[in-house]
Structure formats: C-alpha cells, structure tokens
Scaffold this active site. Structure first.
Site, PDB file in Angstrom:
ATOM      1  N   LYS A  53       1.028  -1.181   0.324  1.00  0.00           N
ATOM      2  CA  LYS A  53       0.234  -0.232  -0.229  1.00  0.00           C
ATOM      3  C   LYS A  53       0.453   1.057  -0.260  1.00  0.00           C
ATOM      4  CE  LYS A  53      -3.565  -2.468   2.004  1.00  0.00           C
ATOM      5  NZ  LYS A  53      -4.746  -2.989   3.610  1.00  0.00           N
ATOM      6  N   GLN A  97      -4.430  -1.687   9.628  1.00  0.00           N
ATOM      7  CA  GLN A  97      -4.349  -3.423   9.150  1.00  0.00           C
ATOM      8  C   GLN A  97      -5.001  -3.425   9.904  1.00  0.00           C
ATOM      9  OE1 GLN A  97      -3.414  -3.449   5.297  1.00  0.00           O
ATOM     10  NE2 GLN A  97      -3.578  -5.479   5.902  1.00  0.00           N
ATOM     11  N   ASP A 120     -10.635   3.883   3.902  1.00  0.00           N
ATOM     12  CA  ASP A 120     -11.308   1.406   4.146  1.00  0.00           C
ATOM     13  C   ASP A 120     -12.886   1.632   3.741  1.00  0.00           C
ATOM     14  OD1 ASP A 120      -9.272  -0.016   3.683  1.00  0.00           O
ATOM     15  OD2 ASP A 120      -8.872  -0.159   6.370  1.00  0.00           O
TER      16      ASP A 120
END
Ligand code: NDP
Length: 288
Positions: A53, A97, A120
């Site tokens: 990422k 994460q 997200d």
C-alpha cells in the site's frame, strides 16, 4: 469454451496512471494527498500488504506514513495516534491494518477514525451512507470488483449476481454495490444448503470465502463471469484463490487470476479514496 483471463495488470496500470495524473494536478495546487497506515504486531502477511500500500501510494505521487507498533501496544496508544492523525492536515486517509491483536477493539479503532479520512469505508457512518446511497468512500475490494466488471464490458444491470461470503469487509458491501448497479443479488454463506444449486444460477459469481479452490466447475453456469476475491496461502507457500481456476477455466466466460487482479485493484481504490479525500479537503480549504 475457454474463459478470457482478465488482465488485472493492464486494468490496474491504466487506473493508477489516471490517479497519478490527478494527484499531480492537486499537488500543483499545493496539496499532496497523504495516507497514514497503522499496523500493530508482527503478522508477516499484514506487513506485506502494508508495504504494498505504501509503495503504491508513493508511486502515485502521494505522501505515505507507516506506523509500525509492537504487538503489546495498549489500545489507548493506538486511539491517541489516530486522534493526532485526524488533526493532521497533511493526512487525508487513515487505515488500520487488520487483524489487530485481541486486546484491541477493531470497533473502537474504526470509530475513532474521522469519517472523512476513513478510506477503507469501515466507519459505521460510511457503511450507513453506502446502504442509503449517499456519497462517501468506496469499500475498496468490492468497488475494485465493480471497476473490473465495467472494464471488461459487463452490463451489470439486470444480471443475477451471486456473492459467496457475507463479511463486513467484502461480502456485504459487495452485495450493496452490485445492487446499486441494478443486479439481482443473492448472498450465500456457510449455512447455505446446496451452494452449487444457487451459484449455478449466477451470471456474475463473486467468491469471497477464504477457502482455497472451493468453487469448482459444478458451481459455475456456462458463460458466467467469475470474480475471485480469495487470497489463500497454500502449504507450499504459493497463493490460491477461492476458485479452482483450472477446473473452472473451460466453463466461465471471464475469470480473474489470483494473484494479480482483485488484490492490486483493491489498493487502487484505496488510492482513489485517498485522492478524493484530499480533493474534498482542498475544496473545503478553497471555500473556507
Ligand atoms: P471472512 O472469513 O470474514 O468471511 C468468509 C465468508 O465466507 C463468511 O461469510 C462465511 O460464512 C463464508 N463461508 C465460509 N465457508 C463457506 C462455505 N463452505 N460455503 C459458503 N460460504 C462460506 O473472509 P473475508 O470476507 O474477509 O475474506 C474472504 C477472502 O477474500 C479471503 O480469502 C481473504 O483473504 C480475501 N480477501 C481479499 C482481499 C483482496 O484485496 N483481494 C481483501 C479482503 C479479503 P459465515 O458468515 O456463515 O461464516
């Protein structure tokens, strides 16, 4: 019939080139999109995802910050860090994460992220907006799947889409996005009896199960478009999807390879969300 193998690399490259161009345009106005990623603990797969990422972010011309915290970090410290990043004008997207260590509540962590920086699309406000069709960030993996379908020219409206899996991250938002594109949607899960009888009705079959190669030829209607979200590590260290690629190849019309399609497209949508969050923040500055 042999299925077309969807060229994820090509789709992703074209998409990222567009994002890079728009990022440069925003930078020329003095705003560099910034993404902060927090990772807690030593899970090797998670560290690989985070590295990918951050790399993708930098390649697109964005600013990237990665916070690597030890496994025993108290929840309060993670929440404090999120609080600081919420206030940081150089950061437009915050991502924590998963999985998190057991002593940290995913729910409290997600709810601590400012709604406008939740790239997200996990915050309950953004999930709610998705449900009622209000603007907001796109859930990364499901939105990536929609982009893939559009790119290969699938007219989703009126098609029967079957999603196998009902997680909050993939299955449920996938069903919402397909519905938004006017598909007729069926969602299957571990309590669905005779799964194959249902998946065989699918014009578009999305597998998001987490079980290597469980979707076989008998699950697929001839000519169906098969999208494999699964990423499973096999005992020999190789990656496999949720679809038995070789078994399904002669039955489907299109199929995504694993790895190399839905995974990189997921990161691409993350970049898009970060760019859009920065564009909105810049617009807010101009209008302030
Ligand atoms: P979860 O484990 O959270 O959810 C799996 C879902 O599959 C559940 O809804 C479960 O049903 C259902 N399921 C499990 N076994 C069966 C079965 N035998 N028949 C039918 N349904 C079943 O996984 P995620 O949604 O987070 O992830 C799914 C897969 O996608 C994983 O391989 C993951 O690694 C991958 N992934 C890939 C991403 C990418 O970027 N490409 C991003 C996110 C995930 P129930 O609810 O009843 O338990």
């Amino acid at each position: 019939m042999t299925a077309h193998i969807i060229n994820g690399k090509e789709i992703v490259a074209a998409y990222r080139a567009q994002i890079k161009e728009q990022t440069e345009a925003l930078r020329s106005r003095g705003v560099q999109p910034g993404l902060a990623v927090i990772i807690v603990g030593d899970d090797p797969a998670s560290h690989v995802y985070v590295r990918n990422k951050a790399k993708a972010c930098e390649a697109a011309g964005m600013h990237s910050e990665v916070y690597k915290l030890p496994e025993n970090t108290p929840e309060g410290e993670v929440l404090d860090l999120i609080g600081k990043l919420n206030e940081d004008a150089g950061i437009h997207g915050i991502l924590v994460q998963s999985p998190l260590p057991g002593h940290i509540s995913e729910e409290r962590v997600v709810e601590a992220i400012a709604v406008e920086k939740d790239v997200d699309c996990f915050h309950p406000v953004n999930v709610g907006n998705l449900m009622i069709g209000k603007p907001g960030p796109s859930p990364c993996t499901p939105a990536g799947v929609i982009e893939i379908l559009k790119k290969i020219g699938v007219d989703i409206a009126g098609k029967h889409a079957v999603v196998v899996g009902r997680s909050n991250i993939v299955g449920k938002p996938m069903a919402m996005l397909l519905l938004r594109e006017h598909a007729t949607v069926t969602v299957c899960h571990s309590r669905t009896p005779d799964l194959a009888a249902i998946t065989r009705q699918a014009d578009i079959l999305v597998a998001a199960v987490g079980q290597a190669r469980m979707i076989k030829r008998e699950h697929v209607k001839p000519g169906a478009v098969v999208i494999d979200v699964g990423i499973n590590r096999l005992p020999d260290g190789k990656l496999a999807g949720d679809v038995d690629f070789d078994d399904v190849l002669e039955t489907a019309s299109y199929i995504t390879p694993v790895p190399g399609c839905v995974g990189p497209m997921t990161i691409t949508i993350l970049l898009r969300n970060t760019l859009e969050a920065a564009q909105q923040a810049a617009g807010a500055q101009v209008n302030a």
